[in-house]
Design an enzyme around this catalytic site. Structure first.
Site, PDB file in Angstrom:
ATOM      1  N   GLY A 525       0.696  -1.143  -0.077  1.00  0.00           N
ATOM      2  CA  GLY A 525       0.018   0.186  -0.007  1.00  0.00           C
ATOM      3  C   GLY A 525       0.748   1.258   0.216  1.00  0.00           C
ATOM      4  CD  GLU A 718       1.003  -9.035   3.868  1.00  0.00           C
ATOM      5  OE1 GLU A 718       1.694  -9.342   3.291  1.00  0.00           O
ATOM      6  OE2 GLU A 718      -0.471  -9.431   4.243  1.00  0.00           O
TER       7      GLU A 718
HETATM    8 MO1  MOS Z   1      -2.848  -9.435   2.789  1.00  0.00          MO
HETATM    9  S1  MOS Z   1      -3.121 -10.992   4.079  1.00  0.00           S
HETATM   10  O1  MOS Z   1      -1.986  -9.805   1.428  1.00  0.00           O
HETATM   11  O2  MOS Z   1      -4.287  -8.341   2.570  1.00  0.00           O
END
Ligand code: MOS
Length: 755
Positions: A525, A718
């Site tokens: 993002g 992540e």
């Molecule tokens: Mo993520 S689990 O690649 O939105």
């Protein structure tokens, strides 16, 4: 990469960071709205007229068909406006038999009498109030004809076959060198199997929608991670043109991969609002979230490591078996990261998948790395012990010079620095490599570490920036903020680029009518949306500079536009200056707007580009009860330039905490009788609370990945979870000598392992 630097070849405000806003620990842009409870989430949005309320009815068998639906009592129930099932739901676009992730496809609701999993939505009741809808839903009588079912992964895993996902996912077996021969010849070997359970996202905010129509135009607020793709997919579902659908998602109470696409709430709210001619709200219950959305599937992972006595890996393999639903092909790609992590001449990775009559498998919090590191990074700990080499040193000895499988150069790789700095800050040298040596009262205390890796992706994105007559900059982008800080980093990029205080920036996101951006997921993002924002900012700088230099009333008149500087709300050329607001109010009173775009650089595929980290954990294990407490956690990460040290830190520590729960508490148990999930609420699905987490700190190394994008940033959404659970497992072993390979590592398993 992008035309962002064409105009000012020597200037990149994010890199120069004159105002010091980039990298700063800025508070969340939307924080006050959230902590005062005034940020309207999808279900709370006030529609233009009073809404009706839909409650969905969910299947209670794993596989079979609906033999009969008796809706008479529900239809006669007070306040009920409609009851729909497959018998009478309006026609929708058909779901493709097999779909690829990158094409938004129709997701019709209540399509047939077939039941594919427990919790599939089979009916909806819409009433004037939520209570009447709930009462009506309870009166819908569904009779099923159940077929024989397969819901037990471990009973059926031997039926697993090669994934039928598209070849570009590269999930099939990949071998380099001769793995079998290399492994057989290795003087020191590890060969063990790990199991990870099915997991649910457990977002605070369930999936929900508020929908209404004006003529043939639909407005729907729903809780999703991306707006444009869902606009297209919803339009295809409703069989209307995309421009007639407006998808909004201003605030999202957690996504974690489970809200990439919309579900039946959005479809049924939209259809019912059209049928009833009034707004309709539909929400999932917590139990419906567990079954009726997606989950991370369980895995079984076999790791084989072969090494020389001095700790060089000669053979490296992680083979993953997992499951997905009958109609899907999602495969938890736990083996993929191994291809990028350690050097070894003989390598074998791959996946196999068995289709079960379980709810739909999908992406959850670092799919692949989160589950895969739970095996490999523990196997490395086992190997280190067998070799008598420190676990940090073992990893350093297997650090590759280039990507171990493609041979591509790393854009930048600071894994070793993460491990070394973490070891020093954490006091790793005080660890006794022999398990069970340190006691603190009733606790056996141990230290563990693991490496972290997660990919770096940039998706095409666009943005618009507008300056108005007050000198306020408005960022507009079809981006989402799922709790990650997207609002805030976009505001920071705007403030730094246009030289205005943060208080003079507005951010509008979460609307399919705004310039498209990929949304939130895969930690892409900030890099994708942020790079487009920088491009828009640069183009607006150019437009403002030209405005000033062409305006006879401006003190900057006639000056070279390329030399205009932007600082503290003032535009200047050398010692000639005026306030940005004065310039715009006079020369462009309706404001000035510029667009920006980004797409991956032509050479982006030439680099192996990842984010890295190292986790250090101290646990206490009560060897009488088997209880584990995490006492201290430290993560050191290298993830490119950090735009906001506060939101990035929250992302990373949040990931580390998910790692703790992956290791210790998290997982759904499948009821073999019904194919349902036994623990289906937040009382039974154990995620950590404050008291479960001791000290936790995330440190971000100074890094700029100049191959990634014009800002040199990557993502942290992540990375924090990757490896975190393995570090906990390794610390448990160091504390007490229990090596539990079946996650979560609950007290009963520890006690069994201790004998
Ligand atoms: Mo993520 S689990 O690649 O939105």
């Amino acid at each position: 990469m992008t035309s962002v630097l064409e105009w000012e070849a020597t200037s990149n405000p994010v890199k120069e960071n004159r105002a010091g806003i980039i990298g700063k620990a800025v508070d969340r842009y939307e924080g006050p709205l959230k902590v005062t409870g005034t940020a309207p989430y999808a279900y709370e949005v006030t529609p233009p007229s009073p809404a009706a309320y839909g409650v969905m009815v969910s299947a209670t068998i794993a596989r079979g068909r609906i033999a009969a639906i008796d809706a008479a009592a529900a239809e006669a129930s007070p306040g009920v406006l409609l009851v729909w099932s497959h018998e009478n739901v309006p026609e929708q676009g058909p779901r493709p038999p097999l779909y690829d992730f990158f094409t938004p496809f129709p997701r019709p609701a209540l399509q047939s009498d077939r039941v594919y999993f427990f919790g599939q939505q089979v009916a909806v009741v819409v009433a004037d109030t939520l209570e009447n809808a709930q009462a009506g839903a309870d009166l819908v009588k569904v009779t099923y004809e159940a077929d024989s079912q397969a819901v037990d992964f471990h009973a059926h895993r031997h039926e697993a076959t090669e994934p039928d996902s598209p070849p570009e996912f590269q999930l099939g077996n990949r071998e380099m060198g001769d793995f079998a021969a290399g492994f057989a010849a290795a003087p020191v070997r590890i060969d063990d199997v790990w199991r990870t359970p099915l997991q649910n996202h457990c977002q605070m905010e369930p999936c929900a929608a508020t929908a209404w129509w004006e003529g043939d135009h639909l407005t729907v607020h729903c809780s999703v991670q991306t707006v444009r793709r869902n606009q297209i997919a919803l339009a295809a579902t409703l069989q209307i043109p995309p421009e007639n659908v407006r998808v909004l998602t201003r605030y999202v109470g957690g996504g974690f991969g489970g809200k990439s696409a919309f579900y039946e709430d959005t479809v049924l709210a939209s259809l019912a609002a059209r049928a009833l001619g009034r707004p309709v709200k539909v929400a999932f219950s917590r139990q419906q979230m567990m079954h009726g959305t997606i989950h991370r599937p369980a895995t079984e992972q076999r790791v084989r490591l072969g090494a020389t006595p001095d700790g060089r890996l000669t053979a490296l393999s992680l083979m993953t078996t997992t499951h997905c639903d009958r109609r899907g092909f999602f495969t938890e790609f736990s083996s993929l990261f191994v291809r990028n992590l350690y050097a070894a001449p003989n390598r074998l990775t791959g996946h196999s998948v068995v289709k079960l009559d379980l709810p739909v498998a999908g992406a959850l919090r670092a799919p692949g790395e989160a589950s895969g590191t739970l095996s490999l990074e523990v196997a490395m700990d086992e190997l280190a012990e067998k070799l008598g080499i420190d676990p940090v040193e073992l990893r350093i000895r297997n650090e590759p010079e280039a990507d171990p499988e493609t041979g591509k150069p790393f854009s930048i790789r600071q894994l070793v620095r993460c491990m070394r700095e973490g070891a020093q800050l954490f006091g790793w040298d005080k660890r006794n490599p022999k398990p069970g040596q340190v006691r603190d009262g009733r606790w056996m205390v141990g230290l563990g570490m693991a490496a972290a890796i997660r990919g770096n992706i940039l998706f095409p994105a666009s943005a618009s920036f507008t300056v108005d007559a007050d000198g306020v900059i408005t960022v507009r982008q079809g981006m989402t903020d799922i709790g990650t800080g997207a609002y805030t980093v976009l505001a920071q990029i705007a403030a730094e680029t246009l030289g205005v205080p943060l208080g003079d920036v507005r951010v509008e996101i979460g609307d399919s009518e705004l310039p498209p951006a990929p949304g939130s997921g895969g930690q892409f993002g900030a890099a994708s949306a942020g790079s487009a924002a920088l491009a828009a900012g640069m183009n607006l700088r150019k437009a403002i500079a030209e405005l000033a230099s062409n305006d006879p009333a401006s003190p900057l008149f006639g000056g070279p536009a390329g030399q205009v500087t932007f600082q503290d709300g003032v535009v200047a050329i050398a010692n000639r200056s005026e306030r940005l607001a004065d310039l715009v109010r006079r020369a462009a009173p309706d404001g000035l707007t510029a667009m920006g775009e980004v797409s991956p650089a032509a050479d982006s595929g030439d680099w192996s580009s990842h984010t890295y980290g190292a986790h250090y954990v101290e646990v206490g294990v009560d060897t009488v009860t088997g209880e584990v407490r995490t006492r201290r956690m430290l993560g050191v990460f290298a993830a490119g330039r950090i735009i906001n040290r506060k939101t990035a830190r929250s992302q990373l520590t949040g990931g580390m905490i998910w790692g703790v729960s992956s290791a210790l508490t998290e997982g759904n148990l499948v009821d073999p009788r019904y194919g349902s999930l036994i623990n289906q609420d937040l009382a039974g699905y154990m995620v950590p609370v404050q008291a479960d987490i001791g000290e936790v700190e995330a440190i971000m190394l100074d890094e700029v990945d100049d191959k990634a994008n014009p800002m040199g940033i990557k993502g942290v959404g992540e990375l924090g979870i990757s490896g975190a659970g393995a570090a906990v497992a390794n610390a448990i072993y160091n504390a007490c000598g229990a090596r539990v390979r079946d996650y979560p590592i609950t007290p009963d398993k520890i006690l069994a392992a201790l004998g």
